[in-house]
Enzyme design. Structure first.
Site, short mmCIF file in Angstrom:
data_model
loop_
_atom_site.label_atom_id
_atom_site.label_comp_id
_atom_site.label_asym_id
_atom_site.label_seq_id
_atom_site.Cartn_x
_atom_site.Cartn_y
_atom_site.Cartn_z
N CYS A 233 0.83 -1.20 0.00
CA CYS A 233 0.00 0.00 0.00
C CYS A 233 0.87 1.26 0.00
CB CYS A 233 -0.96 -0.07 1.18
SG CYS A 233 -2.27 1.17 1.17
N ASP A 327 -8.33 -5.40 -6.34
CA ASP A 327 -8.00 -4.42 -5.30
C ASP A 327 -8.99 -3.26 -5.38
OD1 ASP A 327 -6.86 -2.51 -3.64
OD2 ASP A 327 -4.89 -2.55 -4.61
N HIS A 361 -6.88 -6.22 -1.97
CA HIS A 361 -5.78 -5.32 -1.58
C HIS A 361 -4.83 -5.96 -0.59
CE1 HIS A 361 -3.81 -1.45 -1.13
NE2 HIS A 361 -3.93 -1.53 0.19
#
Length: 419
Positions: A233, A327, A361
């Site tokens: 991330c 994601d 994600h």
């Protein structure tokens, strides 16, 4: 008497457990259930239905679940598809050194009762650890650096990795402890919302991360001449910048990140890279009341944002992009493809891409559960992470092997430097 056998009884969370049930009636339908309670007292459970064969046996490596929380042949399905009893809870190990997750496995005869109302006909517990015997955890407060260094058992020296997570802040240690269990000295590095670090991520000061790199390379149990990074991330965005500006970075794994600076300006010495502003007005609520931030990130192809694009072609080490095609935080596949295209434009070949259809994600080691949505400390609603359970679980298992292979290849001085 029905017997449930799960081996090994104690193992690391990223290792498989073989589950067999014997002494059933032939062609008998049973419910197999896994349960664990996390450190906050939240119960997680998964169950699946299996038919015994003509010998009265069920082997999860061979037999397909016919329903429940998953279907098909998934030897680790009871572990991968655990679901929280409390809505939007996320399973995340805090104490990685001293306590395992204890998973209770139960077999229930198929009756017109819920498993909670029925006594199991066979049971066994297994321990799932985040650090192997001999791994050391060393709290780090060196200069500005805050984190925890995990050292493998033995004298070393060991290849070193910095482990970075994203916008949740704080210190997350479960991946670093597993990396140390696999032979890497791993520094779980905090960079905001931890101890005396800033509560919020303002300007990203790359010199803080450079300090961590230099600290690792001076450690007597760490071999050089360079180190690796595994990051997710926002951490992957920072890791990509580190690979460009810090020559000591030899191998970088970017998991569901971006190819540009978003939200916070990045500075390194006399270089400042402007950020692409978040478009908070583009966040929306899903039909389930989940916060979807997918459209809150500016278009990296827009002319006005070209100064925020990271010049990946300047990286000296190798880069592995790992993306989940479902994601719902970032359009991470598009960002990775843009970075790969930029590499081709400059005739560079030091990057590779692993793209997983159906993965969301939070691509983490296999011991981490599939998490479609959960609470985040910085948002008023549960955050949508995305993905589909079975595809995501498979992506975690495959990518974890590939990450270790990638790091071993490029951080071991005796191996080739080719991707």
């Amino acid at each position: 008497m029905v017997k449930l056998t799960a081996t090994p009884k104690s193992s690391l969370v990223d290792e498989p457990v073989k589950i067999c049930i014997t002494d059933l009636e032939p062609s008998h339908l049973v419910t197999v259930q896994a349960s664990l309670t996390d450190e906050k007292g939240v119960l997680f459970q998964a169950r699946a239905f299996y038919w015994a064969d003509q010998n009265g046996e069920v082997d999860l490596e061979r037999d397909a679940a016919t329903g429940g929380d998953y279907s098909g042949v998934h030897p680790m399905g009871l572990f991968w598809f655990l679901k929280p009893e409390k809505p939007f809870a996320r399973l995340m190990k805090r104490d990685v050194m001293n306590t395992p997750y204890v998973v209770c496995l139960d077999v229930f005869g198929h009756q017109m009762l819920l498993p909670s109302q029925e006594q199991p006909i066979a049971s066994q517990t297994v321990e799932r650890w985040y650090a192997s015997p001999g791994v050391q955890r060393v709290p780090i407060r060196h200069g500005r650096i805050r984190g925890a260094l995990f050292l493998p058992a033995g004298q070393g020296p060991f290849p070193a990795v910095i482990d970075l997570f994203g916008g949740l802040g704080g210190l997350t240690e479960f991946r670093a402890s597993l990396l140390a269990s696999r032979g890497f000295a791993a520094l779980a590095l905090a960079y905001f919302a931890y101890e005396d670090l800033p509560n919020f991520l303002g300007v990203v000061d790359l010199e803080y991360f450079e300090e961590a790199v230099k600290f690792l390379l001076k450690h007597p149990k760490i071999c050089g001449p360079g180190i690796g990074i595994v990051a997710t991330c926002k951490g992957a965005e920072i890791a990509l910048a580190m690979s460009i500006f810090l020559p000591q970075i030899r191998a970088t794994v970017c998991i569901n990140g971006t190819n540009a600076i978003h939200g916070s300006m990045l500075c390194y010495r006399d270089i400042c890279i402007p950020h692409i502003p978040y478009k908070l007005e583009c966040m929306k609520l899903s039909d389930q009341g989940l916060l979807d931030i997918y459209n809150a990130f500016g278009d990296t192809r827009a002319e006005k944002y070209q100064g925020s694009i990271l010049p990946v072609e300047k990286a000296q080490g190798k880069i592995l992009f790992i993306v989940g095609e479902s994601d719902r935080n970032y359009n991470s596949k598009a960002y990775a493809l843009e970075a790969m295209e930029r590499m081709r434009k400059y005739k560079k070949t030091h990057c590779a891409l692993l793209s997983y259809p159906g993965a969301g994600h939070l691509i983490e080691p296999p011991g981490s559960l599939f998490c479609y949505h959960s609470w985040s400390p910085f948002f008023p609603r549960p955050l949508l992470w995305g993905g589909e359970a079975q595809a995501h679980a498979a992506a975690q298992a495959h990518s974890w092997r590939e990450i270790q292979n990638f790091l071993q290849l490029h951080l071991n001085p005796t191996t080739s430097s080719k991707l």
